[in-house]
Design a protein around this motif. Structure first.
Motif, PDB file in Angstrom:
ATOM      1  N   VAL A 454       0.850  -1.188   0.000  1.00 36.86           N
ATOM      2  CA  VAL A 454       0.000   0.000   0.000  1.00 36.86           C
ATOM      3  C   VAL A 454       0.893   1.248   0.000  1.00 36.86           C
ATOM      4  O   VAL A 454       1.903   1.309   0.710  1.00 36.86           O
ATOM      5  CB  VAL A 454      -0.927   0.009   1.239  1.00 36.86           C
ATOM      6  N   TRP A 455       0.500   2.272  -0.802  1.00 38.72           N
ATOM      7  CA  TRP A 455       1.241   3.548  -0.897  1.00 38.72           C
ATOM      8  C   TRP A 455       0.853   4.413   0.316  1.00 38.72           C
ATOM      9  O   TRP A 455      -0.267   4.832   0.466  1.00 38.72           O
ATOM     10  CB  TRP A 455       0.861   4.244  -2.196  1.00 38.72           C
ATOM     11  N   ARG A 456       1.799   4.647   1.239  1.00 38.24           N
ATOM     12  CA  ARG A 456       1.457   5.305   2.496  1.00 38.24           C
ATOM     13  C   ARG A 456       2.401   6.482   2.806  1.00 38.24           C
ATOM     14  O   ARG A 456       3.424   6.668   2.178  1.00 38.24           O
ATOM     15  CB  ARG A 456       1.546   4.297   3.657  1.00 38.24           C
ATOM     16  N   GLN A 457       2.039   7.200   3.856  1.00 41.74           N
ATOM     17  CA  GLN A 457       2.826   8.310   4.423  1.00 41.74           C
ATOM     18  C   GLN A 457       3.236   9.315   3.344  1.00 41.74           C
ATOM     19  O   GLN A 457       4.366   9.759   3.274  1.00 41.74           O
ATOM     20  CB  GLN A 457       4.079   7.762   5.124  1.00 41.74           C
ATOM     21  N   TYR A 458       2.298   9.669   2.530  1.00 42.23           N
ATOM     22  CA  TYR A 458       2.580  10.625   1.460  1.00 42.23           C
ATOM     23  C   TYR A 458       2.143  12.025   1.871  1.00 42.23           C
ATOM     24  O   TYR A 458       1.406  12.228   2.825  1.00 42.23           O
ATOM     25  CB  TYR A 458       1.886  10.204   0.159  1.00 42.23           C
ATOM     26  N   PHE A 459       2.627  12.967   1.071  1.00 40.50           N
ATOM     27  CA  PHE A 459       2.337  14.391   1.275  1.00 40.50           C
ATOM     28  C   PHE A 459       1.186  14.762   0.345  1.00 40.50           C
ATOM     29  O   PHE A 459       1.236  14.495  -0.854  1.00 40.50           O
ATOM     30  CB  PHE A 459       3.581  15.212   0.913  1.00 40.50           C
ATOM     31  N   THR A 460       0.131  15.363   0.868  1.00 42.61           N
ATOM     32  CA  THR A 460      -1.032  15.713   0.049  1.00 42.61           C
ATOM     33  C   THR A 460      -1.209  17.224   0.003  1.00 42.61           C
ATOM     34  O   THR A 460      -0.667  17.974   0.807  1.00 42.61           O
ATOM     35  CB  THR A 460      -2.302  15.082   0.637  1.00 42.61           C
ATOM     36  N   LEU A 461      -1.978  17.658  -0.990  1.00 48.23           N
ATOM     37  CA  LEU A 461      -2.312  19.075  -1.136  1.00 48.23           C
ATOM     38  C   LEU A 461      -3.788  19.274  -0.840  1.00 48.23           C
ATOM     39  O   LEU A 461      -4.630  18.517  -1.335  1.00 48.23           O
ATOM     40  CB  LEU A 461      -2.006  19.564  -2.556  1.00 48.23           C
ATOM     41  N   THR A 462      -4.060  20.279  -0.066  1.00 51.14           N
ATOM     42  CA  THR A 462      -5.443  20.679   0.180  1.00 51.14           C
ATOM     43  C   THR A 462      -5.569  22.157  -0.144  1.00 51.14           C
ATOM     44  O   THR A 462      -4.570  22.873  -0.288  1.00 51.14           O
ATOM     45  CB  THR A 462      -5.835  20.425   1.640  1.00 51.14           C
ATOM     46  N   GLY A 463      -6.778  22.613  -0.298  1.00 53.77           N
ATOM     47  CA  GLY A 463      -7.018  24.005  -0.665  1.00 53.77           C
ATOM     48  C   GLY A 463      -6.265  24.979   0.221  1.00 53.77           C
ATOM     49  O   GLY A 463      -6.308  24.870   1.444  1.00 53.77           O
ATOM     50  N   GLY A 464      -5.557  25.915  -0.380  1.00 51.47           N
ATOM     51  CA  GLY A 464      -4.796  26.902   0.376  1.00 51.47           C
ATOM     52  C   GLY A 464      -3.323  26.574   0.480  1.00 51.47           C
ATOM     53  O   GLY A 464      -2.514  27.441   0.846  1.00 51.47           O
ATOM     54  N   ASP A 465      -2.915  25.312   0.187  1.00 52.88           N
ATOM     55  CA  ASP A 465      -1.489  24.989   0.176  1.00 52.88           C
ATOM     56  C   ASP A 465      -0.819  25.738  -0.991  1.00 52.88           C
ATOM     57  O   ASP A 465      -1.455  26.064  -1.999  1.00 52.88           O
ATOM     58  CB  ASP A 465      -1.271  23.488   0.009  1.00 52.88           C
ATOM     59  N   THR A 466       0.474  25.958  -0.852  1.00 52.20           N
ATOM     60  CA  THR A 466       1.170  26.781  -1.858  1.00 52.20           C
ATOM     61  C   THR A 466       2.313  26.017  -2.506  1.00 52.20           C
ATOM     62  O   THR A 466       2.902  25.112  -1.913  1.00 52.20           O
ATOM     63  CB  THR A 466       1.731  28.065  -1.250  1.00 52.20           C
ATOM     64  N   ILE A 467       2.594  26.407  -3.738  1.00 51.96           N
ATOM     65  CA  ILE A 467       3.741  25.884  -4.501  1.00 51.96           C
ATOM     66  C   ILE A 467       4.579  27.100  -4.900  1.00 51.96           C
ATOM     67  O   ILE A 467       4.115  27.945  -5.673  1.00 51.96           O
ATOM     68  CB  ILE A 467       3.293  25.103  -5.741  1.00 51.96           C
ATOM     69  N   THR A 468       5.777  27.186  -4.372  1.00 49.36           N
ATOM     70  CA  THR A 468       6.663  28.312  -4.681  1.00 49.36           C
ATOM     71  C   THR A 468       7.746  27.858  -5.652  1.00 49.36           C
ATOM     72  O   THR A 468       8.373  26.812  -5.446  1.00 49.36           O
ATOM     73  CB  THR A 468       7.314  28.858  -3.403  1.00 49.36           C
ATOM     74  N   ILE A 469       7.930  28.627  -6.680  1.00 46.42           N
ATOM     75  CA  ILE A 469       8.985  28.366  -7.648  1.00 46.42           C
ATOM     76  C   ILE A 469      10.021  29.481  -7.520  1.00 46.42           C
ATOM     77  O   ILE A 469       9.706  30.651  -7.729  1.00 46.42           O
ATOM     78  CB  ILE A 469       8.453  28.328  -9.092  1.00 46.42           C
ATOM     79  N   GLU A 470      11.247  29.100  -7.165  1.00 47.30           N
ATOM     80  CA  GLU A 470      12.355  30.050  -7.172  1.00 47.30           C
ATOM     81  C   GLU A 470      13.154  29.804  -8.443  1.00 47.30           C
ATOM     82  O   GLU A 470      13.783  28.768  -8.605  1.00 47.30           O
ATOM     83  CB  GLU A 470      13.241  29.868  -5.941  1.00 47.30           C
ATOM     84  N   GLY A 471      13.067  30.753  -9.359  1.00 47.86           N
ATOM     85  CA  GLY A 471      13.653  30.558 -10.675  1.00 47.86           C
ATOM     86  C   GLY A 471      14.826  31.481 -10.949  1.00 47.86           C
ATOM     87  O   GLY A 471      14.914  32.571 -10.408  1.00 47.86           O
ATOM     88  N   THR A 472      15.730  31.020 -11.815  1.00 50.21           N
ATOM     89  CA  THR A 472      16.857  31.819 -12.275  1.00 50.21           C
ATOM     90  C   THR A 472      16.847  31.841 -13.791  1.00 50.21           C
ATOM     91  O   THR A 472      16.727  30.788 -14.436  1.00 50.21           O
ATOM     92  CB  THR A 472      18.194  31.232 -11.782  1.00 50.21           C
ATOM     93  N   ASN A 473      16.954  33.037 -14.366  1.00 50.31           N
ATOM     94  CA  ASN A 473      16.983  33.177 -15.815  1.00 50.31           C
ATOM     95  C   ASN A 473      18.378  32.871 -16.355  1.00 50.31           C
ATOM     96  O   ASN A 473      19.355  32.758 -15.610  1.00 50.31           O
ATOM     97  CB  ASN A 473      16.578  34.595 -16.216  1.00 50.31           C
ATOM     98  N   ALA A 474      18.471  32.799 -17.671  1.00 44.08           N
ATOM     99  CA  ALA A 474      19.747  32.487 -18.313  1.00 44.08           C
ATOM    100  C   ALA A 474      20.816  33.505 -17.973  1.00 44.08           C
ATOM    101  O   ALA A 474      22.000  33.176 -17.852  1.00 44.08           O
ATOM    102  CB  ALA A 474      19.560  32.400 -19.824  1.00 44.08           C
ATOM    103  N   ASP A 475      20.427  34.765 -17.799  1.00 41.99           N
ATOM    104  CA  ASP A 475      21.411  35.810 -17.512  1.00 41.99           C
ATOM    105  C   ASP A 475      21.760  35.914 -16.038  1.00 41.99           C
ATOM    106  O   ASP A 475      22.515  36.799 -15.635  1.00 41.99           O
ATOM    107  CB  ASP A 475      20.921  37.165 -18.027  1.00 41.99           C
ATOM    108  N   GLY A 476      21.224  35.030 -15.196  1.00 43.17           N
ATOM    109  CA  GLY A 476      21.545  35.019 -13.774  1.00 43.17           C
ATOM    110  C   GLY A 476      20.573  35.781 -12.900  1.00 43.17           C
ATOM    111  O   GLY A 476      20.637  35.672 -11.678  1.00 43.17           O
ATOM    112  N   THR A 477      19.659  36.566 -13.500  1.00 42.15           N
ATOM    113  CA  THR A 477      18.652  37.243 -12.692  1.00 42.15           C
ATOM    114  C   THR A 477      17.646  36.221 -12.177  1.00 42.15           C
ATOM    115  O   THR A 477      17.427  35.177 -12.783  1.00 42.15           O
ATOM    116  CB  THR A 477      17.931  38.323 -13.515  1.00 42.15           C
TER     117      THR A 477
END
Length: 857
Positions: A454-477
């Motif tokens: 059985v697939w157990r002890q997983y992390f789930t998403l519920t309404g209001g949870d957030t996904i943050t993306i920290e991105g870097t462009n090709a020029d380093g910005t």
């Protein structure tokens, strides 16, 4: 004469006159004998007095000049003693560098100790330069160093004052350097292979027109590639379709938007700029015309508004749509919807390199930055967009090689690649299966484990949870965006920071309109990736792939935060794994056994031959543009080829003279070329010049016309120390006291290769230190040689001045001093005459008294 008249005693008058004359002469005899001078007043000898005074002035001036020269010798000896100590310090640094190079027995602590002593010796060299004084005059801190420069405002032709501290000994003012090309020279590149009529160059040079292509495609309101006749309003920037057919929307242009652009012309220097406000009925043809007008205006202004020379590479603007009007360089489906900028002679495409560039900015409503994109000559989105790097087979721009044939070897060719990163996190549902792109994020079960099937002890998403993306462009910005999971399908239809599916995440992060304020962003902040695509793979991972092949710093990190649930994990951090580093096409090139050099397609490079065996000679160099032409097919195709081209050279030659001085023969690329001015006064005025590998001096304008060459104006501010070594104006000697501080010794201030930059903690640093110290020792030796020659000349000057003083004094003595023997004889004569005259005058005065006897008789 009657002696019987008493009213006028003529005899007494005569005797008195003669006595006065003798008295005057006797007085002069006494004055000359008592003073020792023949001329005591102007009346004695008016012309002689004038000559005597001039001689006296000259004698006193010469005697003072002797003292000046002696002081000059004292100053020079003081300066040379300081230089001798500098040499000892530099020799110690050289010894320490050689010791540090022995890494086989020295550990890092020993090498650091050596470096510490190097620092001390550098400080000592600086201290000597800063504090060596003669009286209150500091000698080597730059206060007394000459400053010469090629006068600003002239066309740059490749002439520079040498970085040597002893480069200039000119007097203040303007000097004229005249250069004549005596041999045109020739450099020809022969291909590695010849297959029939096709020549294959290992260096990738081909006859080609330079074509710059906008890196971003423009699509119309239906998603089709835009054509020139399409209306700008409703056109989309940045829209593309994923492999599964999912459409990532682009920024839609509106009537309130404005597109501005700026760049440089083909010369790589002259700027141009413009702006186009979108109005009703405006088409891309109107936009193309606005760009062309701005480029044409800048090109004409560059030549004073007149005719543009045919030799100048102009730029023509077009736009391809895969139909009529498209350029021949465009191929395949990727050819449409892009602006093309081609090199031309004003009308037709020409085969020539160009440094043209342009970038666009879309402004939303006149206030907020919305989209920016530039141009490329390489691959876009993994395929050839039709751009190419302009070149001609004779792509060589300069050479210092002597006449002969030389091999250019190309190895280690690496084709271009776009940077690619992939997440380690796998998006799975609560059964462990890969989450579909359009499945609700509410069904995820991340970081689970199988337990008893059985697939157990997983992390789930519920309404209001957030996904943050920290991105870097090709020029380093970089940027950071936070998306909120909202349990409603409608969230995916809004670009507002709310997401329902993975497709919603992709739309948010690939939407390149940065004008709106939503989520945690303020107006104008970056929201998604600017020059790369964020995608989702069939294996359930996220990928980031650059738009254009090249060097890049793009990266991303995903942070999922449990804001409302009760998972065992509150946060998951997933940093992307690098799959492909990303690079433009590169190769390693070597000429005539010289150092291997890593180059990129389209680079202007300077390749050097092997280091000469004769000490002090500079390696021969070649300047050329490598790579060019159109890359056929996709990324796997290469412009470079492994192999060996042949450089065939007939060397250029020039002669030059400074202020009509002696002619000097040299080649382009020569350094420390020694010129002597033709108007030197007192001391030879000299100048050391460096010449670029590309020396822009041509022959006569027409065949048969005289070759007058090219005049270069050189301005000098002289701070030479001046020594007056003669009695009259202009009789002086000058000596240059160069700036010998540690940040100027070596290869010149600002080069990064000076004594104060020496670091012997690495093997490469040791080798560099030896080169720097050897150059610095040569510079100090030249300064010492100059001082030594100056001292020798001062000693000779003193000897000459001493003889002059002696001869002048003798001349003044013969003219001014009295001849005692002659004057004594004259004095004796006049003394006897004076006594006789006195006696006669007495008798003459007595004679009238005899007439009384007549009265008495």
């Amino acid at each position: 004469m009657s002696l019987t008249r008493i009213n006028n005693n003529i005899g007494a008058v005569t005797a008195s006159r003669n006595l006065n004359t003798v008295s005057t002469k006797l007085q002069k005899n006494i004055e000359r004998l008592s003073s020792g001078l023949r001329i005591n007043r102007a009346g004695d000898d008016a012309a002689g007095l004038t000559i005597r005074e001039r001689l006296r002035v000259q004698i006193r001036g010469v005697n003072q000049a002797i003292l000046n020269a002696q002081n000059g010798i004292s100053m020079s000896n003081t300066a040379e003693a300081a230089l001798d100590q500098m040499v000892l310090g530099l020799q110690r640094i050289r010894e320490l560098a050689i010791a540090a190079g022995n890494t086989g027995s020295n550990d890092y602590r020993a090498i650091q100790a050596i470096q510490d002593e190097v620092f001390q010796q550098i400080d000592e060299v600086n201290r000597i330069a800063e504090t060596s004084q003669f009286g209150t005059r500091v000698l080597f801190n730059g206060d007394n160093a000459n400053s010469s420069e090629v006068r600003a405002g002239q066309d740059p032709i490749g002439v520079h004052i040498s970085d040597d501290p002893n480069a200039s000994n000119l007097r203040s003012g303007t000097s004229i350097l005249n250069i004549i090309r005596t041999q045109a020279g020739r450099q020809t590149l022969l291909p590695a292979e010849t297959r029939g009529s096709q020549q294959i160059f290992a260096t990738g040079v081909r006859d080609a027109t330079d074509i710059a292509v906008s890196s971003l495609q423009i699509r119309d309101n239906t998603g089709a590639l835009a054509a020139l006749t399409d209306n700008i309003i409703g056109s989309q920037l940045g829209r593309y379709t994923l492999a599964d057919g999912t459409i990532i929307p682009g920024y839609t242009l509106a009537a309130t938007d404005r597109i501005s652009f700026q760049g440089v012309l083909s010369d790589g220097v002259t700027p141009f700029a413009g702006s186009f406000s979108i109005g009703a009925g405006a088409t891309w043809t109107n936009m193309r015309a606005a760009i062309q007008a701005a480029i044409d205006s800048a090109e004409k202004a560059l030549f004073g508004g007149g005719t543009i020379p045919s030799s100048f590479v102009q730029t023509r603007v077009s736009m391809t749509d895969g139909a009529a009007g498209g350029l021949s360089g465009a191929t395949g489906a990727n050819s449409g919807g892009r602006f093309y900028f081609t090199s031309c002679d004003g009308t037709n495409d020409v085969m020539a390199p160009s440094a043209f560039n342009i970038s666009f900015t879309v402004v939303d409503g006149g206030t907020v930055f919305a989209q920016q994109f530039g141009v490329t000559r390489d691959l876009v989105n993994g395929a050839n967009a039709g751009g190419q790097i302009g070149n001609t087979v004779n792509s060589i721009t300069g050479s210092t090689f002597d006449t002969g044939n030389f091999a250019i070897t190309v190895t280690d060719v690496v084709p271009p690649a776009r940077r690619e990163l992939e997440s380690l996190l796998t998006m799975t549902d609560r059964t462990g299966a890969i989450l579909a792109r359009d499945a609700s994020l509410g069904s995820v079960g991340l970081n689970g484990v199988w337990y008893n099937g059985v697939w157990r002890q997983y992390f789930t998403l519920t309404g209001g949870d957030t996904i943050t993306i920290e991105g870097t462009n090709a020029d380093g910005t970089s940027f950071s965006s936070t998306l909120t999971y909202t349990a409603t399908p409608a969230a995916d239809n809004l670009i507002d920071g709310n997401v329902f599916t993975i497709s919603g995440i992709l739309r948010e992060l690939n939407w390149r309109d940065q004008s709106s304020a939503f989520g945690t962003k303020a107006a104008g902040d970056q929201w998604g990736f600017r020059d790369a695509r964020f995608t989702y793979t069939g294996a359930g991972t996220f990928q980031l792939i650059d738009d254009v092949a090249g060097f890049s710093e793009s990266n991303f990190l995903i942070r999922i935060n449990d804001k409302t649930g009760a998972d065992l994990q509150s946060t998951i951090n997933d940093r992307a794994e690098l799959i492909i580093a990303g690079n433009p096409e590169q190769a390693t090139i070597q000429i005539a056994g010289g150092p291997r050099q890593r180059v990129t397609v389209g680079d202007f490079v300077v390749l050097a031959a092997a280091t000469p065996t004769v000490f002090g000679e500079t390696p021969q160099r070649l300047a050329m543009r490598v790579g060019g032409g159109d890359r056929d097919g996709i990324m796997s195709a290469s412009i470079f080829n492994s192999g060996t081209d042949t450089l065939e050279v007939e060397a250029k030659e020039f002669v030059g003279s400074l202020n009509s001085g002696p002619l000097v023969t040299f080649q382009n690329g020569d350094s420390d070329v020694f010129f002597v001015s033709g108007v030197s006064e007192g001391v030879a005025e000299t100048l050391l010049l460096d010449f670029d590998i590309m020396l822009d001096v041509t022959g006569p304008p027409t065949t048969g016309s005289p070759n007058t060459g090219l005049a270069v104006l050189i301005s000098t501010i002289s701070k030479n120390l001046n020594f007056q070594v003669g009695a009259f104006a202009g009789q002086d000697l000058q000596v240059n006291m160069p700036d010998l501080r540690a940040d100027n010794l070596g290869f010149g201030r600002g080069s990064g290769r000076t004594v104060d930059q020496i670091n012997v903690t690495t093997v490469s640093g040791v080798n560099e230190a030896l080169k720097i110290v050897d150059e610095a020792l040569d510079q100090i030796s030249r300064a010492r040689a100059t001082l030594g020659a100056f001292v020798n000349r001062l000693e000779s000057t003193i000897s000459n001045l001493s003889v002059s003083s002696e001869n002048l004094t003798s001349s003044e003595s013969r003219l001014s001093d009295v001849d005692i023997a002659s004057e004594t004889t004259s004095y004796t004569l006049h003394q006897i005459l004076y006594q006789a005259g006195t006696s006669v005058l007495s008798q003459a005065n007595f004679l009238p008294q005899t007439l009384l006897s007549l009265l008495g008789g």
